[in-house]
Scaffold this active site. Sequence first.
Site, PDB file in Angstrom:
ATOM      1  N   ASN A 162      32.946  12.657 -16.972  1.00  0.00           N
ATOM      2  CA  ASN A 162      32.951  11.656 -15.895  1.00  0.00           C
ATOM      3  C   ASN A 162      34.314  11.557 -15.215  1.00  0.00           C
ATOM      4  OD1 ASN A 162      33.684  10.409 -18.499  1.00  0.00           O
ATOM      5  ND2 ASN A 162      33.949   8.545 -17.305  1.00  0.00           N
ATOM      6  N   HIS A 163      35.379  12.067 -15.869  1.00  0.00           N
ATOM      7  CA  HIS A 163      36.712  12.028 -15.238  1.00  0.00           C
ATOM      8  C   HIS A 163      37.010  13.254 -14.384  1.00  0.00           C
ATOM      9  CE1 HIS A 163      38.870   8.356 -16.439  1.00  0.00           C
ATOM     10  NE2 HIS A 163      37.909   8.309 -17.353  1.00  0.00           N
ATOM     11  N   ASP A 203      36.976  14.981 -25.491  1.00  0.00           N
ATOM     12  CA  ASP A 203      37.967  14.598 -24.474  1.00  0.00           C
ATOM     13  C   ASP A 203      39.387  14.948 -24.919  1.00  0.00           C
ATOM     14  OD1 ASP A 203      35.562  13.087 -24.377  1.00  0.00           O
ATOM     15  OD2 ASP A 203      36.490  11.566 -23.120  1.00  0.00           O
ATOM     16  N   ASP A 229      43.314  13.000 -16.587  1.00  0.00           N
ATOM     17  CA  ASP A 229      43.434  11.539 -16.416  1.00  0.00           C
ATOM     18  C   ASP A 229      43.995  10.863 -17.666  1.00  0.00           C
ATOM     19  OD1 ASP A 229      42.700  11.260 -13.769  1.00  0.00           O
ATOM     20  OD2 ASP A 229      40.603  10.824 -14.189  1.00  0.00           O
ATOM     21  N   ARG A 230      44.652   9.747 -17.422  1.00  0.00           N
ATOM     22  CA  ARG A 230      45.283   8.909 -18.444  1.00  0.00           C
ATOM     23  C   ARG A 230      46.513   9.564 -19.059  1.00  0.00           C
ATOM     24  NH1 ARG A 230      42.529   4.232 -19.298  1.00  0.00           N
ATOM     25  NH2 ARG A 230      40.329   4.211 -18.769  1.00  0.00           N
ATOM     26  N   HIS A 280      28.659  15.815 -22.051  1.00  0.00           N
ATOM     27  CA  HIS A 280      29.795  14.894 -22.149  1.00  0.00           C
ATOM     28  C   HIS A 280      29.365  13.476 -22.525  1.00  0.00           C
ATOM     29  CE1 HIS A 280      33.676  13.129 -21.562  1.00  0.00           C
ATOM     30  NE2 HIS A 280      33.126  12.197 -20.810  1.00  0.00           N
ATOM     31  N   ARG A 295      29.421   0.299 -20.027  1.00  0.00           N
ATOM     32  CA  ARG A 295      30.431   0.738 -19.054  1.00  0.00           C
ATOM     33  C   ARG A 295      30.110   0.293 -17.636  1.00  0.00           C
ATOM     34  NH1 ARG A 295      33.265   5.291 -21.349  1.00  0.00           N
ATOM     35  NH2 ARG A 295      32.240   5.949 -23.253  1.00  0.00           N
ATOM     36  N   HIS A 320      33.155  11.483 -24.843  1.00  0.00           N
ATOM     37  CA  HIS A 320      33.109  10.304 -23.952  1.00  0.00           C
ATOM     38  C   HIS A 320      33.569   8.985 -24.573  1.00  0.00           C
ATOM     39  CE1 HIS A 320      31.771   8.335 -20.304  1.00  0.00           C
ATOM     40  NE2 HIS A 320      30.640   7.858 -20.774  1.00  0.00           N
ATOM     41  N   HIS A 359      41.976  14.437 -22.270  1.00  0.00           N
ATOM     42  CA  HIS A 359      42.649  13.439 -21.415  1.00  0.00           C
ATOM     43  C   HIS A 359      44.150  13.669 -21.224  1.00  0.00           C
ATOM     44  CE1 HIS A 359      39.640  10.687 -20.034  1.00  0.00           C
ATOM     45  NE2 HIS A 359      39.125  10.539 -21.238  1.00  0.00           N
ATOM     46  N   ASP A 418      36.338  15.624 -19.516  1.00  0.00           N
ATOM     47  CA  ASP A 418      37.496  14.714 -19.555  1.00  0.00           C
ATOM     48  C   ASP A 418      38.754  15.430 -20.043  1.00  0.00           C
ATOM     49  OD1 ASP A 418      35.751  12.833 -18.608  1.00  0.00           O
ATOM     50  OD2 ASP A 418      36.204  11.315 -20.112  1.00  0.00           O
TER      51      ASP A 418
END
Length: 482
Positions: free
Chosen positions: A287-288, A226, A258-259, A336, A384, A411, A228, A255
């Site tokens: 997943n993002h 990730d 995001d964030r 992922h 999660r 992840h 991110h 990923d």
Amino acid sequence: MEAEKSDVSRAEEFKVQANEAFKVRKYAQAIDLYTQAIEIDSQNAVYWANRSFAHLKLEEYGSAIQDASTAIEVDPKYSKGYYRRGAAYLAMGKFKEALKDFQQVKRICPNDPDATKKLKECEKAVMKIKFEEAIAAPQSEKRSVAESIDFHTIDVEPQYSGARIEGDTITMEFVKKMMEDFKNQKCLHKRYAFQIVLQTREMLQALPSLVDVTVPEGNHFTVCGDVHGQFYDLLNIFELNGLPSDDNPYLFNGDFVDRGSFSLEVILTLFAFKCMSPSAMYLARGNHESKSMNKIYGFEGEVRSKLNETFVELFAEVFCCLPLAHVINQKVFIVHGGLFSVDGVKLSDIRAIDRFCEPPEEGLMCELLWSDPQPSLGRGPSKRGVGLSFGGDVTKRFLQENNLDLVVRSHEVKDEGYEIEHDGKLITVFSAPNYCDQMGNKGAFIRFETPELKPNIVTFSAVPHPDVKPMAYANNFLRMFQ
């Protein structure tokens, strides 16, 4: 009586230690200490709610909901139980469930201004979703936004001084100039952004859901986890390990966005390298890379702010084209999230997944994107709240049945940037150091050298970035909890 008293004080001691660990962001340690307090006194709602908060910080929303629900069972008037559960539902994009919990907080604490504010924001979010659902066209009538765009017709103003693509070919020279502009917080012209994203879409569409990668003998291959939206840390990876090229290929394992608040810069850079040389850059879906996550965690807001609404829809379309898994030299399986709720899944089953959609809430595609390893054998519920947890026996069987040696996945934040589990058969790699500017973790990447494909793990620390906070473009409501 004395024994009871000493139990209560022992439990309180664990809670105090857990609170200290929490303050210094050692959330996993805090969870262990709250657990010890709960084992002594399971009828204290505070311990459950505090542990729920620590799970929230580790993005373990399923576990956070469970603990908050237990706090509520122990003390139905304890407002923090509803508050924590509402925050976890919110983080999962379950606004309607979150709304119910914040309404309850308001009933218990009618004069709490914070509860009032959060309830109002939650009501706004639910109203917005209802409105969007009401005006959305049925899936069958949706037209591809990509097919309605012709970037050739977009003029570039004479005063534009940024990176330019000459004709249809994206070159290393262009990518370097674009990265330099991004580093200096300059924007790329919409024409070129459209060109990169549309060309990437065309390439990704032609790929299978599971991509086989062949790395010739004497060569190497780098896998990153990730990122991110941490663009300056991405530049540092290229500084440490060289720019992507046919001789220095990379796989970024989902990923990307995001964030972090430089997600657009990250995705355009990775996509531009893919266009420049398809075998220099492999990309897997995380997943993002999904509408529901991008709506909450900032990518959608960032794209809208830096480009426009058309790009929001275009990225959503292109993310649905990303492959779900890769296999290097028929030996290393890279995904992922993780493995499956059933045994017997073959690589051919993954190849056969129709991935051109938003991720479903169950099934193989969901599990590839969301699952996590667990230390115990067998399978368990996901911490999660989506996917599942799987043990070393599950990993071992999957590898044996598919004649593979190793699973590499991402992840999850890891203190050292990586973790080796399941008797060395599974490696987690995470490439966003000091995640969200607050976790203090290292980042890592893995270099595989052929023919042995022995994983050489390189760790690195975060580098400075301009003063734009993570989640700067995230859903208003979610930012209140940061």
